[in-house]
Scaffold this motif. Structure first.
Motif, mmCIF file in Angstrom:
data_model
loop_
_atom_site.group_PDB
_atom_site.id
_atom_site.type_symbol
_atom_site.label_atom_id
_atom_site.label_comp_id
_atom_site.label_asym_id
_atom_site.label_seq_id
_atom_site.Cartn_x
_atom_site.Cartn_y
_atom_site.Cartn_z
ATOM 1 N N TYR A 108 0.854 -1.126 -0.024
ATOM 2 C CA TYR A 108 0.039 0.109 -0.037
ATOM 3 C C TYR A 108 0.947 1.466 0.037
ATOM 4 O O TYR A 108 0.519 2.365 -0.561
ATOM 5 N N GLU A 109 2.172 1.370 0.578
ATOM 6 C CA GLU A 109 2.950 2.386 0.831
ATOM 7 C C GLU A 109 3.316 2.996 -0.777
ATOM 8 O O GLU A 109 3.902 4.100 -0.729
ATOM 9 N N SER A 110 3.288 2.020 -1.637
ATOM 10 C CA SER A 110 3.682 2.357 -2.965
ATOM 11 C C SER A 110 2.798 3.029 -3.712
ATOM 12 O O SER A 110 3.275 3.454 -5.007
ATOM 13 N N PHE A 111 1.523 3.077 -3.316
ATOM 14 C CA PHE A 111 0.412 3.772 -3.900
ATOM 15 C C PHE A 111 0.220 5.230 -3.638
ATOM 16 O O PHE A 111 0.310 5.413 -2.260
ATOM 17 N N ASP A 112 -0.568 6.016 -4.291
ATOM 18 C CA ASP A 112 -0.887 7.091 -3.957
ATOM 19 C C ASP A 112 -2.176 7.225 -2.666
ATOM 20 O O ASP A 112 -2.913 6.340 -2.848
ATOM 21 N N LYS A 113 -1.962 7.951 -1.828
ATOM 22 C CA LYS A 113 -2.951 7.757 -0.610
ATOM 23 C C LYS A 113 -4.455 8.070 -1.139
ATOM 24 O O LYS A 113 -5.194 7.622 -0.304
ATOM 25 N N SER A 114 -4.602 8.741 -2.014
ATOM 26 C CA SER A 114 -5.874 9.107 -2.740
ATOM 27 C C SER A 114 -6.682 7.670 -2.990
ATOM 28 O O SER A 114 -8.022 7.779 -3.194
ATOM 29 N N LEU A 115 -6.085 6.666 -3.144
ATOM 30 C CA LEU A 115 -6.570 5.445 -3.816
ATOM 31 C C LEU A 115 -7.112 4.603 -2.792
ATOM 32 O O LEU A 115 -7.711 3.677 -2.766
ATOM 33 N N TYR A 116 -6.740 4.907 -1.211
ATOM 34 C CA TYR A 116 -7.183 4.215 -0.177
ATOM 35 C C TYR A 116 -8.704 4.225 -0.049
ATOM 36 O O TYR A 116 -9.130 3.088 0.466
ATOM 37 N N LYS A 117 -9.296 5.241 -0.105
ATOM 38 C CA LYS A 117 -10.772 5.267 0.267
ATOM 39 C C LYS A 117 -11.640 4.360 -0.907
ATOM 40 O O LYS A 117 -11.014 4.409 -2.114
ATOM 41 N N ASN A 118 -12.404 3.756 -0.230
ATOM 42 C CA ASN A 118 -13.555 3.070 -1.200
ATOM 43 C C ASN A 118 -14.616 3.891 -1.921
ATOM 44 O O ASN A 118 -15.139 4.588 -0.979
ATOM 45 N N PRO A 119 -14.324 4.140 -3.131
ATOM 46 C CA PRO A 119 -15.236 5.208 -4.010
ATOM 47 C C PRO A 119 -16.885 4.907 -3.520
ATOM 48 O O PRO A 119 -17.602 5.897 -3.978
ATOM 49 N N VAL A 120 -17.188 3.531 -3.472
ATOM 50 C CA VAL A 120 -18.325 3.129 -3.498
ATOM 51 C C VAL A 120 -19.131 3.670 -2.275
ATOM 52 O O VAL A 120 -20.390 4.161 -2.088
ATOM 53 N N VAL A 121 -18.454 3.870 -1.216
ATOM 54 C CA VAL A 121 -19.111 4.257 0.161
ATOM 55 C C VAL A 121 -18.625 5.681 0.454
ATOM 56 O O VAL A 121 -19.158 6.515 1.495
ATOM 57 N N ALA A 122 -17.638 6.074 -0.058
ATOM 58 C CA ALA A 122 -16.685 7.438 0.481
ATOM 59 C C ALA A 122 -16.722 8.575 -0.722
ATOM 60 O O ALA A 122 -16.469 9.919 -0.316
ATOM 61 N N GLY A 123 -17.165 8.034 -1.824
ATOM 62 C CA GLY A 123 -17.115 8.966 -3.029
ATOM 63 C C GLY A 123 -18.421 9.791 -3.178
ATOM 64 O O GLY A 123 -19.554 9.268 -2.712
ATOM 65 N N SER A 124 -18.492 10.883 -3.724
ATOM 66 C CA SER A 124 -19.642 11.579 -4.156
ATOM 67 C C SER A 124 -19.775 11.666 -5.650
ATOM 68 O O SER A 124 -18.763 11.909 -6.593
#
Length: 284
Positions: free
Chosen positions: A257-273
């Motif tokens: 996970y540390e090799s990826f951008d932190k913006s990818l961690y959130k689940n867009p299904v439940v956290a995105g608008s």
């Protein structure tokens, strides 16, 4: 004046016994007790067929005992490579005065440890640990989340199932408390207190691995076909409400996970608008 003097004494006693009582007790305990943590085993996360989506795999804490190291330069050359440590930093760690025990690396793979053991180096030790392993690689990464470190260096779940159910999954660490002498050595006939670890609970999900793989595959095909930047797919059992698959793109690998951008961690299904569009007609 006498009343003021007694008030100051009472206030000071209140500070020592109540406000600073816990910290002072810990300091006193540290003078005559050695304490070792017994880590709890984190619970697994399984799919609907019982196969693990997240499990534990053996690993090791590698530590050094500087006073037992005979040749520091040779020690650094042989150890730095397998542990992917900087030689200068490693040498400074084992050269600090008064250090009896120094952790070098956590969650070290068994392959690296198996390469170090035959060297027979004096002053190096290995303590069994466990680390998270994802058999299905990045499948359902947003849903599952990952395990990282908190401010104290302990395992902590972040995002997804790992984060939401962190308390249930991680269990409760135990500890051993042994009396020590003035030199810090354990007293053989001294008092020993042992509290066993309580392992974490395992969680079973509704996720169907076959449907999950198909959903992720079709999602990537759709994004490539229409030139989309991102997308999500959710498959639900209408009778039970169980989530059979939940996929989003772009994704990440929870093992790295540390090799990826932190913006990818959130689940867009439940956290995105997003704008609901015609799907809102159902509510109307």
């Amino acid at each position: 004046t006498l009343v003021f003097f007694f008030a100051c004494v009472i206030a000071r006693l209140f500070y020592w016994q109540v406000l600073s009582g816990d910290s002072l007790r810990l300091q006193a305990s540290a003078q005559y007790y050695l304490e070792f943590t017994l880590p709890a085993t984190r619970g697994d996360i399984t799919a609907s067929d019982g196969n693990p989506l997240v499990m534990n795999t053996p690993a090791y804490l590698v530590y050094a005992q500087p006073k037992q190291i005979k040749d520091r330069d040779q020690f650094v050359k042989l150890v730095a490579g397998p542990l992917t440590l900087d030689e200068k930093n490693l040498k400074s760690l084992i050269s600090e005065e008064g250090m009896v025990w120094v952790p070098l690396a956590k969650k070290v793979d068994t392959d690296a440890v198996d390469g170090l053991r035959p060297l027979g180096l004096a002053g190096i030790g290995f303590e069994p640990q466990s680390k998270r392993y994802y058999p299905e690689a990045s499948m359902a990464a947003h849903l599952l989340g990952f395990v990282g470190m908190d401010q104290n260096g302990n395992d902590k779940g972040y995002f997804g199932i790992e984060g939401y159910y962190d308390r249930e999954l991680r269990g409760k660490d135990g500890h051993i408390q042994i009396e020590k002498d003035v030199r810090g050595a354990p007293i053989v006939i001294g008092e020993e207190k042992r509290i066993g670890a309580e392992n974490g609970r395992s969680l079973g999900l509704w996720i169907d691995r076959t449907i999950q793989r198909s959903a992720e595959k079709r999602l990537l095909e759709g994004i490539a076909k229409y030139g989309a930047k991102e997308g999500s797919v959710v498959v639900m059992d209408p009778k039970t409400g169980g989530i059979l698959a939940m996929a989003s793109y772009p994704s990440y690998d929870p093992q790295r996970y540390e090799s990826f951008d932190k913006s990818l961690y959130k689940n867009p299904v439940v956290a995105g608008s997003y704008e609901p569009g015609s799907t809102f007609k159902v509510l109307v």
